[in-house]
Every structure is written in structure tokens, then in C-alpha cells.
Design a protein around this motif. Structure first.
Motif, mmCIF file in Angstrom:
data_model
loop_
_atom_site.group_PDB
_atom_site.id
_atom_site.type_symbol
_atom_site.label_atom_id
_atom_site.label_comp_id
_atom_site.label_asym_id
_atom_site.label_seq_id
_atom_site.Cartn_x
_atom_site.Cartn_y
_atom_site.Cartn_z
ATOM 1 N N ASP A 1 0.914 -1.221 -0.185
ATOM 2 C CA ASP A 1 -0.019 -0.050 0.089
ATOM 3 C C ASP A 1 0.926 1.229 0.307
ATOM 4 O OD1 ASP A 1 0.876 -0.619 2.628
ATOM 5 O OD2 ASP A 1 -1.107 0.017 3.505
ATOM 6 N N LYS A 2 2.057 1.229 0.969
ATOM 7 C CA LYS A 2 3.011 2.372 0.729
ATOM 8 C C LYS A 2 3.436 2.656 -0.696
ATOM 9 C CE LYS A 2 2.423 3.132 5.343
ATOM 10 N NZ LYS A 2 1.780 4.166 5.832
ATOM 11 N N PHE A 3 3.981 1.715 -1.496
ATOM 12 C CA PHE A 3 4.376 1.904 -2.710
ATOM 13 C C PHE A 3 3.524 2.170 -3.697
ATOM 14 C CE2 PHE A 3 5.087 0.187 -6.876
ATOM 15 C CZ PHE A 3 6.426 0.737 -7.207
ATOM 16 N N PHE B 1 1.209 6.539 -6.863
ATOM 17 C CA PHE B 1 0.235 7.119 -7.618
ATOM 18 C C PHE B 1 -0.494 8.140 -6.570
ATOM 19 C CE2 PHE B 1 0.797 2.752 -9.688
ATOM 20 C CZ PHE B 1 1.089 3.378 -10.765
ATOM 21 N N PRO B 2 -0.243 9.345 -6.494
ATOM 22 C CA PRO B 2 -0.564 10.065 -5.644
ATOM 23 C C PRO B 2 -2.244 10.529 -5.718
ATOM 24 C CG PRO B 2 0.593 11.272 -7.100
ATOM 25 C CD PRO B 2 0.905 9.860 -7.368
ATOM 26 N N MET C 1 -7.954 2.279 -3.541
ATOM 27 C CA MET C 1 -6.904 1.367 -3.410
ATOM 28 C C MET C 1 -7.234 -0.169 -2.802
ATOM 29 S SD MET C 1 -3.023 1.479 -1.830
ATOM 30 C CE MET C 1 -3.712 1.494 -0.225
ATOM 31 N N PHE C 2 -7.563 0.269 -1.215
ATOM 32 C CA PHE C 2 -8.072 -0.936 -0.456
ATOM 33 C C PHE C 2 -9.181 -1.825 -1.170
ATOM 34 C CE2 PHE C 2 -6.374 1.748 3.170
ATOM 35 C CZ PHE C 2 -5.263 1.127 3.341
ATOM 36 N N GLU D 1 1.200 8.784 -12.687
ATOM 37 C CA GLU D 1 2.161 8.641 -11.774
ATOM 38 C C GLU D 1 2.630 10.377 -11.183
ATOM 39 O OE1 GLU D 1 5.537 5.968 -12.637
ATOM 40 O OE2 GLU D 1 4.501 5.204 -14.565
ATOM 41 N N LYS D 2 3.493 9.906 -9.989
ATOM 42 C CA LYS D 2 3.559 11.399 -9.253
ATOM 43 C C LYS D 2 5.122 11.829 -10.260
ATOM 44 C CE LYS D 2 5.318 13.060 -4.984
ATOM 45 N NZ LYS D 2 5.532 12.689 -3.477
ATOM 46 N N THR D 3 4.777 13.276 -10.399
ATOM 47 C CA THR D 3 6.146 13.652 -10.827
ATOM 48 C C THR D 3 7.045 14.339 -9.811
ATOM 49 O OG1 THR D 3 4.851 14.464 -13.120
ATOM 50 C CG2 THR D 3 6.698 15.639 -12.594
ATOM 51 N N ARG D 4 8.279 13.941 -10.056
ATOM 52 C CA ARG D 4 9.355 14.334 -8.749
ATOM 53 C C ARG D 4 10.351 15.032 -9.508
ATOM 54 N NH1 ARG D 4 8.122 8.659 -7.916
ATOM 55 N NH2 ARG D 4 7.248 8.317 -6.171
#
Length: 313
Positions: free
Chosen positions: A16-18, A23-24, A31-32, A70-73
Motif C-alpha cells: 500500500d505504501k508503494f 500514484f498520488p 486502493m483498498f 504517476e507522481k512527477t518528482r
């Protein structure tokens, strides 16, 4: 639908953390729900939110694209220069020839383009380090040298290596040798000097005394004369203790300040002291994962100090 193969840097995280970090825009409740419905699988099988991911695991998400953005970093270190003079590298450490003028770590004058930032960018782009992974070790320097001093700096790629390096530097099982040019002719070809040093943190300057005083620390500096020309001596320094500005202040204290040292010498306003950390010798016992380095020596034979002395004297 999207799928990921877990890398070594991503291993050791909960499912779940990953997913939530990757995917913010994916709501936690959704998700769950999708994990329960088997629309999120690991290795083609049903998984649990608390399951720990391993290197090589395959995660598949059968969800709509709008929640799988996906999150842009952006990381500051990716703006640092790619220029690195690596003289040795293995799975645990990197030895870098730091050039004069480059900071080891950020300070008030420079935050982005530092030696540690360049190393982080290098390892990040190689795929050896992923800062977004929770708990991931951040590459770190085991030693540092002043901005206007060049030479060998050791960087650790993992926490185990850093712990060993820090211990072995403290116990002097990693020997550091410097080259320097000083004014004048030394009275002896080789000598081991002992004195006492106090530090003024506010002024970033130290003072050296022949006898112990309050708030002083003992310093031991061994030198060997390698050459003498035009009233200047080329010395190899074997640093027995590693205090702030020890070489510069100690040599000035005995009447032989470093060439171009505007802080401790006579050349006011010049801060390109002729000092280079040119050699490392590993004499480590019980060095764990770094055992293979025992007995190895790394030398920069064509460093700037040597060139300067031969060309200008």
C-alpha cells in the motif's frame, strides 16, 4: 492497466505504501477496495496491503488511467553538474578527486552544485539509488575537505559502508596524506610536530599554541620534505589528528605558512592554499563488507600542487 517490476531500491516496502507514493491521485479507500477485488495483484496473485515487496516482484494494477497518473518528482541534486572525477568505485564506495573550488556540502553560498549533490545525481541516474523509497539510505561523504582544498573524498553507497568508514577514519585505520607547498626551508627533512589547537566557530578560524590551554585539543602533524626550490618546500603531510584547518594553522605556527593561504599566511586576500589530499591508504582490520580494501593505496600522482611546484619554481 499498469505493471511494475520491483527494483532493489523499491524492495522492503509495504504494497500500500508503494502504490500510494507512486500514484498520488489514487484514493486510499479505492486502493483498498481494488486490492480486495483482486484488481491489484502481486506476482499474478491476490495480495494484502501490508504485504512486503521483494526485488523482482511484479505489481499489476487493473484500474482506470485517470487514477494511475504517476507522481512527477523533481530533486534539487538533478540540477547539479555531472562532472565527477572518479578514481575508484565498487558496490560500496566511491573515491572522488574533488577539485579546488567545489564545496563538499551545501552552505550559505551554494546549495545545489556540491560534491555530494553530484554524487547523488550520478547514482540516481545509474539506477543505484532512489530517494523516493521510504527508509532508503542517502549517499553520504565519510570525510570532507575545504572548498579551496582539493583531493580524495570518500563517499559511501550504503549505511553499512558508511558506519565502517566513519569508524576506521576515527581509529586512523584509513591514513590520509596531503601535499602542500610552504614558504621557507624546513629545519629538518622530516619531523612530527605536536601542539594544541582552539577553534573560534564564529570566525571559522583556529589558533595554535605550544602548550595546552583551556578548550584546546592536541594536534599531531608529521611532515616529510619532498623537494625544495626558490625558498619554497614541497611537503608530504601525514595527518595524525584531524582538526579543523590543522595543517594550515600548524605550519603557519612554526613559521612556514602555506603558499596562497590568505587566512593563516601572509598573502592576505588569497584563498587558494596550496594543499591537496593526494593519497589514501587502507590499513583496516575487521572491516566487514569492506575487508577487500585492506592494504589498498590510492594516489593522485598528477595533482595540481605537484604541477604548480614544478612549473613555478
Amino acid at each position: 492497466m499498469k505493471s511494475f517490476t520491483i527494483s532493489e531500491n523499491d524492495a522492503g516496502q509495504r504494497v500500500d505504501k508503494f502504490i500510494l507514493k507512486t500514484f498520488p491521485k489514487l484514493p486510499k479507500s479505492l486502493m483498498f477496495k481494488e486490492i480486495r477485488k483482486k484488481n491489484i495483484k502481486v506476482n499474478k496473485k491476490r495480495t494484502e496491503p501490508s504485504a512486503m515487496l521483494c526485488k523482482g516482484d511484479l505489481i499489476e494494477l487493473y484500474l482506470k488511467d485517470d487514477v494511475l497518473e504517476e507522481k512527477t518528482r523533481h530533486y534539487d541534486f538533478t540540477d547539479a553538474s555531472r562532472q565527477l572525477d572518479i578514481i575508484y568505485e565498487d558496490d560500496n564506495i566511491i573515491l572522488v578527486n574533488k577539485k579546488v573550488g567545489l564545496l563538499c556540502h551545501p552552505d550559505g553560498s551554494e546549495y545545489i552544485d556540491t560534491l555530494i549533490s553530484r554524487i547523488k545525481r550520478y547514482l540516481f541516474e545509474k539506477g543505484e539509488w532512489a530517494p523516493e523509497v521510504s527508509g532508503t539510505f542517502s549517499p553520504a561523504l565519510a570525510n570532507r575537505i575545504d572548498r579551496n582544498t582539493g583531493g580524495i573524498v570518500i563517499a559511501a553507497k550504503n549505511a553499512a559502508a558508511l558506519r565502517i568508514l566513519n569508524e576506521k577514519i576515527k581509529t586512523r585505520e584509513i591514513e590520509k596524506y596531503y601535499l602542500t607547498i610552504v614558504h621557507g626551508k624546513m629545519e629538518k627533512e622530516s619531523d612530527t610536530l605536536t601542539a594544541y589547537l582552539s577553534k573560534d566557530t564564529a570566525k571559522n578560524k583556529v589558533s595554535v599554541y605550544d602548550k595546552e590551554k583551556e578548550n584546546t585539543k592536541k594536534i599531531v602533524t608529521k611532515y616529510t620534505v619532498l623537494d625544495y626550490r626558490n625558498n619554497k618546500s614541497l611537503l608530504e603531510i601525514d595527518l595524525k589528528t584531524g582538526r579543523t584547518h590543522q595543517i594550515r594553522a600548524h605550519m603557519a605556527h612554526i613559521g612556514h605558512p602555506l603558499l596562497n593561504d590568505g587566512k593563516y599566511g601572509t598573502e592576505q586576500g588569497r584563498y587558494r592554499q596550496a594543499l591537496y589530499s593526494y593519497k589514501l591508504v587502507f590499513n583496516m582490520q575487521d572491516a566487514g563488507i569492506l575487508h577487500y580494501l585492506n592494504g589498498k593505496e590510492f594516489v593522485i600522482n598528477d595533482c595540481e600542487i605537484m604541477k604548480n611546484f614544478k612549473e613555478n619554481n
